[in-house]
Design a protein around this motif. Sequence first.
Motif, short mmCIF file in Angstrom:
data_model
loop_
_atom_site.label_atom_id
_atom_site.label_comp_id
_atom_site.label_asym_id
_atom_site.label_seq_id
_atom_site.Cartn_x
_atom_site.Cartn_y
_atom_site.Cartn_z
N PRO A 20 0.81 -1.23 0.00
CA PRO A 20 0.00 0.00 0.00
C PRO A 20 0.85 1.27 0.00
N ARG A 21 2.07 1.19 0.51
CA ARG A 21 2.92 2.39 0.50
C ARG A 21 3.34 2.75 -0.92
N LEU A 22 3.12 1.85 -1.85
CA LEU A 22 3.51 2.12 -3.24
C LEU A 22 2.36 2.68 -4.08
N THR A 23 1.20 2.84 -3.47
CA THR A 23 0.11 3.47 -4.21
C THR A 23 0.01 4.93 -3.76
N VAL A 24 0.06 5.84 -4.72
CA VAL A 24 -0.04 7.26 -4.40
C VAL A 24 -1.32 7.83 -4.99
N PHE A 25 -2.12 8.49 -4.16
CA PHE A 25 -3.35 9.11 -4.61
C PHE A 25 -3.16 10.60 -4.80
N GLY A 26 -3.75 11.17 -5.82
CA GLY A 26 -3.69 12.63 -5.97
C GLY A 26 -3.91 13.08 -7.39
N GLU A 27 -3.75 14.35 -7.62
CA GLU A 27 -3.78 14.92 -8.96
C GLU A 27 -2.75 14.21 -9.83
N LEU A 28 -3.05 14.09 -11.08
CA LEU A 28 -2.07 13.43 -11.95
C LEU A 28 -1.64 14.35 -13.08
N ASN A 29 -0.48 14.95 -12.93
CA ASN A 29 0.09 15.70 -14.04
C ASN A 29 1.61 15.56 -14.00
N GLN A 30 2.26 16.27 -14.88
CA GLN A 30 3.70 16.11 -15.00
C GLN A 30 4.41 16.43 -13.68
N LYS A 31 3.99 17.51 -13.09
CA LYS A 31 4.62 17.99 -11.85
C LYS A 31 4.42 17.01 -10.71
N THR A 32 3.17 16.62 -10.50
CA THR A 32 2.90 15.71 -9.39
C THR A 32 3.55 14.35 -9.64
N GLY A 33 3.57 13.94 -10.90
CA GLY A 33 4.23 12.66 -11.23
C GLY A 33 5.67 12.68 -10.76
N ALA A 34 6.34 13.78 -11.06
CA ALA A 34 7.74 13.91 -10.63
C ALA A 34 7.83 13.91 -9.11
N ALA A 35 6.92 14.65 -8.47
CA ALA A 35 6.95 14.75 -7.01
C ALA A 35 6.72 13.39 -6.35
N TYR A 36 5.74 12.67 -6.85
CA TYR A 36 5.45 11.35 -6.29
C TYR A 36 6.67 10.44 -6.43
N MET A 37 7.31 10.54 -7.58
CA MET A 37 8.48 9.70 -7.83
C MET A 37 9.58 10.01 -6.82
N ARG A 38 9.79 11.30 -6.63
CA ARG A 38 10.83 11.75 -5.70
C ARG A 38 10.56 11.17 -4.32
N LYS A 39 9.31 11.24 -3.93
CA LYS A 39 8.92 10.76 -2.61
C LYS A 39 9.22 9.25 -2.50
N LEU A 40 8.83 8.53 -3.51
CA LEU A 40 9.02 7.08 -3.46
C LEU A 40 10.49 6.71 -3.40
N LEU A 41 11.30 7.50 -4.08
CA LEU A 41 12.73 7.16 -4.14
C LEU A 41 13.41 7.38 -2.79
N LYS A 42 12.75 8.13 -1.96
CA LYS A 42 13.33 8.37 -0.63
C LYS A 42 13.03 7.22 0.33
N GLN A 43 12.05 6.42 -0.02
CA GLN A 43 11.70 5.31 0.86
C GLN A 43 12.81 4.26 0.84
N PRO A 44 12.93 3.52 1.93
CA PRO A 44 14.00 2.52 2.02
C PRO A 44 13.94 1.49 0.89
N GLU A 45 12.76 0.89 0.72
CA GLU A 45 12.66 -0.12 -0.34
C GLU A 45 12.02 0.51 -1.55
N ARG A 46 12.78 0.87 -2.52
CA ARG A 46 12.17 1.59 -3.61
C ARG A 46 11.56 0.64 -4.65
N PRO A 47 10.64 1.16 -5.44
CA PRO A 47 9.96 0.31 -6.43
C PRO A 47 10.89 -0.04 -7.59
N ASP A 48 10.51 -1.05 -8.35
CA ASP A 48 11.26 -1.34 -9.57
C ASP A 48 10.41 -1.06 -10.81
N ALA A 49 9.21 -0.51 -10.58
CA ALA A 49 8.37 -0.10 -11.70
C ALA A 49 7.31 0.88 -11.21
#
Lengths: 344, 344
Positions: free
Chosen positions: A220-249
């Motif tokens: 569930p920590r890998l599902t992000v809810f919110g507006e979907l545009n270029q900016k938020t996509g980048a922001a969500y990605m950044r957030k996920l990359l900070k997590q200890p176990e990062r996604p592979d897709a």
Amino acid sequence: MANRRASITDLAKALNLSTSTISRALADHNDVSEATKKRVRALAEELSYQPNQLAAALRRGRTNTLGVLVPHITGHFFPQVVNGIATEAARLGFNVMICQSNEDVKQERKNIDLLMNSQVEGILVSLANTTKDFSHFEAVRSQNVPLVFFDRVVEGFRGDNVSAVMLDDYQGAYQVVAHLIEQGCTRIAHFTGPLHINIHKGRHQGYLDAMKDKGLQPDPRLTVFGELNQKTGAAYMRKLLKQPERPDAVFASNDLAAVGALQELKAQGLRVPEDIAVAGFSNEPFTTLVEPQLTTVDQGCDTMGISAVRLLQKMLAGNPDRLMQPRNVVLKPKLLVRESTMKK
Amino acid sequence: MANRRASITDLAKALNLSTSTISRALADHNDVSEATKKRVRALAEELSYQPNQLAAALRRGRTNTLGVLVPHITGHFFPQVVNGIATEAARLGFNVMICQSNEDVKQERKNIDLLMNSQVEGILVSLANTTKDFSHFEAVRSQNVPLVFFDRVVEGFRGDNVSAVMLDDYQGAYQVVAHLIEQGCTRIAHFTGPLHINIHKGRHQGYLDAMKDKGLQPDPRLTVFGELNQKTGAAYMRKLLKQPERPDAVFASNDLAAVGALQELKAQGLRVPEDIAVAGFSNEPFTTLVEPQLTTVDQGCDTMGISAVRLLQKMLAGNPDRLMQPRNVVLKPKLLVRESTMKK
DNA sequence: CTGAAAGCGCTAACAC
DNA sequence: GTGTTAGCGCTTTCAG
């Protein structure tokens, strides 16, 4: 100078014939002599006679026109669908009247009125995303003007002569995720919009089910809810990359968010798809212009327009005393595998 | 069940009034008593009465509708312009009828006929790119239906009540090239489409003049003529890179070709803008999604639509006995400087 | 083969 | 305030 348009009456007077004969000649009835037809046509041409559709439609009680109402006339998706509608309608001999609601219920209501006043014979609608009240469609239904909802459909509003065409979002998302798993991904993140909107709900469920069916437990920590545009996509990605176990897709529910993620990954020096694969949804034109080219899901916009018109046509052609049962058409989306997910 | 739509006659009978009173009550004339108005409105609501615009328009001799004819209803540019048209028209109280020619003169002709038959009060057209013969516009002109050409305009067809709105392509191109020179570029290549099309001609001339004005001699080997898309853009770039003296900038007449060039440069390991700067034209949405973001020229599509409608409105409002002289509106484009040309 | 007549639903003089 | 009448331009019975 004012050059009043020539009418049938004018032709009749000039040729010393009755208006009915002129009318018939122009309509190419077989009970008018070739000679007369020729004379009539010649004069019509000369005066550049233009039939008055208003009068004809009023008299006939048929306008041969379909109404189309979309949230926007801009962007990629709707113009494409409208193109499908216009093309198929033309093929069937219908004209088309196009309106946009600008995502505003007020305008939606006004436009429905306009279409009804214009005596359209059927209406194709994609709802404004704020529409919760459907009273403006009551008049349409009560006067038995066939109605087809497409893409954005109503759950709460059904009835005879009301149908819907939509995309199988669930299926599309499922295919994407299944494909990602096949490529060896296991920690698949999902960017989704608000789940009360049916497209996001379907895509989210497709994501979850594909994971489970392949024996993976969605985190569930890998599902992000919110507006979907270029900016938020980048922001969500950044957030996920900070997590200890990062996604592979990452599977984003729209292409813009996917591109945002893509750009963030590249900015951080990660490789796509080697380190993290990325997929979107909708097959926007820019998906082949970014690098790497983006895997996405094609929605067959034209097909949706065409199907909608055919559905309408069926209702129109059906026995007017025996209204058509509501019918839903669900279109199959098409997974387009491109560089951004091709690990093998 | 068949639920015939209620008419004014129906209301009149039900309320024991004349049709004229009903008509006046619904139109909120002041010479109808409030009491009557109330009764009429109540019943109209109850029967969900819808006025028949066809009949009203036929009677009034006015449809309050403008016709729009574009080559496509898809893509970025035309939907945007049409949006401008629709918005401004709505503001002025006009409805809009939209058709597409699919770049086909045959369909263009058919659609013009359709619009005329539908008794539109004015027509806004952007020509199909194959249109060489303009006889189908004769009828429009001869019946004094005001005509505004936009974007793709005619040289050979003018007259009273015929006007045009277009973009100053020359100016836009000039700005781009002047900017490139300011950034220190001196060997600037140009990708252009066929010069018999006015937009390409203007852009090419702008390129040449900007060079000369800044004291640079344009090298003819750096101008490439041909189709302009992503693929050809890449191909032209490849070709230029093989030449002994390669360019230090590329100005492509459209964004797609610019992106093609961009991708080719990156593929060959060259840096943009450091090694070679790249600029496009049109401000397509994807220009901010590629890396680096593409310098381009914004055409102010909405403005074009709005101007076109206003021009039409002026002709409509003018003295019908004193037709408006042809008038051309030339819109100023806007240079958008982005990463792909920012050397400093 | 052609014409006369009616009427689609609405509006706008013109009366009273 | 309300009604009567005519007619926008066309199609379509019904007669001949």
